[in-house]
Design a protein around this motif. Structure first.
Motif, PDB file in Angstrom:
ATOM      1  N   GLU A 106       0.904  -1.385   0.051  1.00  0.00           N
ATOM      2  CA  GLU A 106      -0.048   0.213   0.092  1.00  0.00           C
ATOM      3  C   GLU A 106       0.713   1.363  -0.072  1.00  0.00           C
ATOM      4  O   GLU A 106       0.531   2.312  -0.334  1.00  0.00           O
ATOM      5  CB  GLU A 106      -0.867  -0.005   1.316  1.00  0.00           C
ATOM      6  CG  GLU A 106      -2.045  -0.869   1.293  1.00  0.00           C
ATOM      7  CD  GLU A 106      -1.482  -2.397   1.834  1.00  0.00           C
ATOM      8  OE1 GLU A 106      -2.333  -3.089   2.040  1.00  0.00           O
ATOM      9  OE2 GLU A 106      -0.222  -2.410   2.275  1.00  0.00           O
ATOM     10  N   ASP A 136      -4.323   5.675   3.893  1.00  0.00           N
ATOM     11  CA  ASP A 136      -4.655   7.052   3.650  1.00  0.00           C
ATOM     12  C   ASP A 136      -5.542   7.442   5.210  1.00  0.00           C
ATOM     13  O   ASP A 136      -5.323   8.556   5.559  1.00  0.00           O
ATOM     14  CB  ASP A 136      -5.668   7.414   2.584  1.00  0.00           C
ATOM     15  CG  ASP A 136      -4.959   7.127   1.347  1.00  0.00           C
ATOM     16  OD1 ASP A 136      -3.669   7.323   1.471  1.00  0.00           O
ATOM     17  OD2 ASP A 136      -5.526   6.898   0.319  1.00  0.00           O
ATOM     18  N   SER A 153     -13.428  10.077   6.367  1.00  0.00           N
ATOM     19  CA  SER A 153     -14.331   9.417   5.373  1.00  0.00           C
ATOM     20  C   SER A 153     -13.653   9.975   3.902  1.00  0.00           C
ATOM     21  O   SER A 153     -13.812   9.068   2.910  1.00  0.00           O
ATOM     22  CB  SER A 153     -15.552   9.570   5.386  1.00  0.00           C
ATOM     23  OG  SER A 153     -15.909  11.226   5.420  1.00  0.00           O
ATOM     24  N   ARG A 196      -8.810   6.489  -2.258  1.00  0.00           N
ATOM     25  CA  ARG A 196      -8.378   5.449  -3.011  1.00  0.00           C
ATOM     26  C   ARG A 196      -8.735   4.193  -2.229  1.00  0.00           C
ATOM     27  O   ARG A 196      -8.322   3.136  -2.747  1.00  0.00           O
ATOM     28  CB  ARG A 196      -6.745   5.610  -2.812  1.00  0.00           C
ATOM     29  CG  ARG A 196      -5.885   6.737  -3.597  1.00  0.00           C
ATOM     30  CD  ARG A 196      -4.487   6.778  -3.460  1.00  0.00           C
ATOM     31  NE  ARG A 196      -3.995   6.466  -2.160  1.00  0.00           N
ATOM     32  CZ  ARG A 196      -2.696   6.376  -1.949  1.00  0.00           C
ATOM     33  NH1 ARG A 196      -1.781   6.556  -2.978  1.00  0.00           N
ATOM     34  NH2 ARG A 196      -2.176   6.306  -0.635  1.00  0.00           N
ATOM     35  N   THR A 197      -9.703   4.248  -1.437  1.00  0.00           N
ATOM     36  CA  THR A 197     -10.158   3.132  -0.481  1.00  0.00           C
ATOM     37  C   THR A 197      -8.868   2.391   0.009  1.00  0.00           C
ATOM     38  O   THR A 197      -8.840   1.171  -0.158  1.00  0.00           O
ATOM     39  CB  THR A 197     -11.117   2.152  -1.402  1.00  0.00           C
ATOM     40  OG1 THR A 197     -10.423   1.749  -2.444  1.00  0.00           O
ATOM     41  CG2 THR A 197     -12.395   2.828  -1.946  1.00  0.00           C
ATOM     42  N   ASN A 198      -8.031   3.199   0.610  1.00  0.00           N
ATOM     43  CA  ASN A 198      -6.701   2.560   0.989  1.00  0.00           C
ATOM     44  C   ASN A 198      -6.663   2.855   2.433  1.00  0.00           C
ATOM     45  O   ASN A 198      -6.757   4.138   3.042  1.00  0.00           O
ATOM     46  CB  ASN A 198      -5.593   3.186   0.355  1.00  0.00           C
ATOM     47  CG  ASN A 198      -4.314   2.652   0.652  1.00  0.00           C
ATOM     48  OD1 ASN A 198      -4.268   2.080   1.884  1.00  0.00           O
ATOM     49  ND2 ASN A 198      -3.321   2.639  -0.349  1.00  0.00           N
ATOM     50  N   TRP A 199      -6.638   1.783   3.458  1.00  0.00           N
ATOM     51  CA  TRP A 199      -6.598   2.227   4.885  1.00  0.00           C
ATOM     52  C   TRP A 199      -5.209   3.097   5.317  1.00  0.00           C
ATOM     53  O   TRP A 199      -5.401   3.790   6.408  1.00  0.00           O
ATOM     54  CB  TRP A 199      -6.548   0.904   5.675  1.00  0.00           C
ATOM     55  CG  TRP A 199      -5.319  -0.039   5.389  1.00  0.00           C
ATOM     56  CD1 TRP A 199      -5.604  -0.919   4.642  1.00  0.00           C
ATOM     57  CD2 TRP A 199      -4.303  -0.229   6.279  1.00  0.00           C
ATOM     58  NE1 TRP A 199      -4.101  -1.700   4.532  1.00  0.00           N
ATOM     59  CE2 TRP A 199      -3.399  -1.106   5.454  1.00  0.00           C
ATOM     60  CE3 TRP A 199      -3.824   0.683   7.203  1.00  0.00           C
ATOM     61  CZ2 TRP A 199      -2.175  -1.513   6.010  1.00  0.00           C
ATOM     62  CZ3 TRP A 199      -2.389   0.393   7.581  1.00  0.00           C
ATOM     63  CH2 TRP A 199      -1.452  -0.576   7.090  1.00  0.00           C
ATOM     64  N   TYR A 227     -10.354   8.339   3.025  1.00  0.00           N
ATOM     65  CA  TYR A 227     -10.735   6.805   2.488  1.00  0.00           C
ATOM     66  C   TYR A 227     -11.267   6.745   1.098  1.00  0.00           C
ATOM     67  O   TYR A 227     -10.990   5.915   0.304  1.00  0.00           O
ATOM     68  CB  TYR A 227     -11.680   5.931   3.514  1.00  0.00           C
ATOM     69  CG  TYR A 227     -11.825   4.407   3.125  1.00  0.00           C
ATOM     70  CD1 TYR A 227     -10.654   3.639   3.523  1.00  0.00           C
ATOM     71  CD2 TYR A 227     -12.738   3.980   2.732  1.00  0.00           C
ATOM     72  CE1 TYR A 227     -10.778   2.341   3.212  1.00  0.00           C
ATOM     73  CE2 TYR A 227     -12.840   2.708   2.478  1.00  0.00           C
ATOM     74  CZ  TYR A 227     -11.960   1.789   2.705  1.00  0.00           C
ATOM     75  OH  TYR A 227     -12.294   0.438   2.182  1.00  0.00           O
ATOM     76  N   ILE A 228     -12.399   7.531   0.760  1.00  0.00           N
ATOM     77  CA  ILE A 228     -12.983   7.720  -0.404  1.00  0.00           C
ATOM     78  C   ILE A 228     -12.003   7.655  -1.413  1.00  0.00           C
ATOM     79  O   ILE A 228     -12.204   7.053  -2.598  1.00  0.00           O
ATOM     80  CB  ILE A 228     -14.122   8.755  -0.481  1.00  0.00           C
ATOM     81  CG1 ILE A 228     -15.128   8.301   0.459  1.00  0.00           C
ATOM     82  CG2 ILE A 228     -14.752   9.092  -2.109  1.00  0.00           C
ATOM     83  CD1 ILE A 228     -16.101   9.528   0.828  1.00  0.00           C
TER      84      ILE A 228
END
Length: 499
Positions: free
Chosen positions: A199, A413, A402, A408-411, A405-406
């Motif tokens: 990631e 971030d 939120s 890259r839908t990467n935790w 996260y939106i």
């Protein structure tokens, strides 16, 4: 495409639907954000930035620019009504705005502020459009060596933007540079500082870092306060036309302050926090009654408010031309450009010239909105200063996390937002320059990429960095900027010796 055709296309884009709606929403939101002490354009733009992803590049950037411009005026509301500048750009407004409010002339000060802010915006954006053909010519002279040197010049600006300790500024800038090296290296398969996490191969997301260092850090600061930010009642009775007439009667002051703001805004690291004090000081110097300043002189309000919105147009010059963020707000704007796949530099002045003109025209229209909203809602401005921190903080936290996260839908971030929120809080608390950190993080990639590309073009010869007159000029400017603090110290010592 010719500049005239691009301008016509830009006007069409700015006036199209729903682009105009996003502009109105951005300016109105900016006024609200600016009027709430402790927020300001940096935080407002950072929170909204991830939400612009579905809007596309043009609408998203115009929304952000609207927030930026609107907050410049909005900051004057709390400055005049509460003696608490909503933004750093409104600090000088408090000197005479609040005394006017105490004298029962809040409406006079607020309406003069709205008219001065909007008019300064009109003038500086027109000037920006007129000089843009020159900017296009200059930008097209630059290749990889020049962009590397531009990045180095931007990094050298840390010695200027680091208010207080230069050492702390250099540490913050070096930390930003270090962060920019995370992930796969430029032009090689080497992975740096990823610690085995796939990631991290793309590096830390710039938008997530901005959300943490501006939004979360600001909320951590506000968490120490209880109740609403406003602690006293205010009076905003009167009519808005008196302030408009008063500002019109001070045309020379208004024009002069607007272009002071534009000039200072074009200098990376200066911004509206500097320009409003410079314009205010110049207003005192040129006044026939300098002793009246600080006790309710409307000239002080007009000078400060003309300069801070004039700064917006000027600050776009280094940001769009060379990718150098001169302030926190332009750093967020730069993040928006990169997020939407728009690269500062030649691209914005060639293939994307219509977009660039659309941004300029939107700023012009945005100032009309500032004038209309500012004058029509003055009597309701007092409510904006009474937002409860217990309501505000959870909303901003949720939007920041939120939003990150939106993207890259990467935790990673989400963790980046939390980590940089804590880092940003301690940087604020211990006076480490946030702008220096942003300069390091933004310009690190640009410097590395163009350095390697230049050496590849020149077969490893470093002479490519002094091979053209723009390159030699940039080297000279960088050396001058780096020598600046030492020259200043030497001059101060010589003055003390002479005294």
């Amino acid at each position: 495409m010719s500049a005239l055709n691009a301008l016509i296309d830009g006007i069409g884009i700015a006036l199209s639907w729903p682009t105009l709606l996003w502009l109105v929403l951005g300016v109105t939101l900016g006024i609200i954000i600016g009027a709430i002490p402790g927020l300001g354009p940096n935080l407002g733009m950072a929170v909204v930035l991830p939400l612009t992803l579905p809007l596309g590049g043009t609408n998203g950037i115009i929304l952000l620019v609207g927030i930026y411009s609107g907050s410049m005026y909005g900051g004057s509301v709390a400055a005049i009504l509460l003696n608490v500048p909503g933004t750093a750009a409104a600090a000088a407004t408090t000197f005479d705005g609040y005394p006017l409010s105490r004298q029962g002339k809040a409406m006079l000060a607020l309406s003069a502020s709205a008219f001065s802010s909007a008019t300064a915006g009109f003038m500086t954006i027109v000037a920006l459009i007129l000089i843009s053909p020159i900017l296009i010519t200059v930008v097209l002279l630059f290749g990889s060596p020049e962009y590397f040197l531009i990045a180095i010049l931007g990094l050298s600006m840390i010695t200027i933007v680091a208010q207080g300790s230069i050492v702390k500024g250099l540490v913050a800038g070096a930390f930003g540079l270090l962060i920019s090296t995370i992930g796969v290296a430029q032009q090689s398969p080497e992975v740096r500082y990823a610690f085995g996490y796939v990631e991290l191969y793309d590096g830390l997301d710039f938008v997530a870092a901005i959300l943490g260092i501006f939004a979360v850090a600001e909320m951590l600061k506000l968490a120490t306060e209880r109740g609403s930010i406003a602690k006293q009642s205010i009076d905003a009775s009167g009519t808005p036309t008196e302030g408009v007439r008063a500002a019109l009667g001070r045309r020379v002051l208004l024009v002069k302050s607007a272009f002071i703001g534009m000039f200072i805004g074009s200098i990376p690291g200066a911004g509206a926090a500097v320009s409003n004090f410079v314009a205010y000081s110049e207003a005192i110097r040129s006044s026939k009654n300098p002793d009246g300043f600080g006790s309710g002189d409307l000239d002080g309000v007009i000078a400060a408010e003309s300069s801070n919105n004039g700064t917006v147009g000027g600050s776009l010059i280094p940001a769009l031309s060379f990718g150098i963020p001169g302030s926190g707000a332009t750093a967020v704007l730069l993040g928006g450009l990169l997020m939407h796949g728009l690269n500062p530099g030649p691209e914005l002045f060639t293939t994307e010239l219509s977009f660039t003109y659309a941004v300029f025209v939107s700023l012009f229209i945005g100032n009309i909105i500032i004038l209309v909203v500012g004058l029509s809602l003055i009597t309701r401005m007092e409510y904006l200063t009474r937002v409860d921190t217990q309501v505000l903080i959870p909303i901003v936290f949720v939007l920041a996390v939120s939003g990150a996260y939106i993207l890259r839908t990467n935790w990673i971030d989400v963790l980046t937002v939390a980590l940089f929120g804590i880092i940003g809080y301690y940087m604020f608390a211990h006076n480490y320059s946030i702008v220096a950190f942003i300069l390091g993080m933004v310009l690190g990639d640009i410097a590395e990429e163009n350095f390697l590309r230049s050496l590849e073009i020149a077969d490893g010869s470093f002479l490519i960095f002094v091979g053209s007159w723009p390159s030699r000029m940039l080297v000279a400017l960088t050396l001058l900027v780096l020598a600046g603090p030492f020259l200043k110290s030497a001059l101060e010592r010589s003055d003390e010796s002479a005294g």
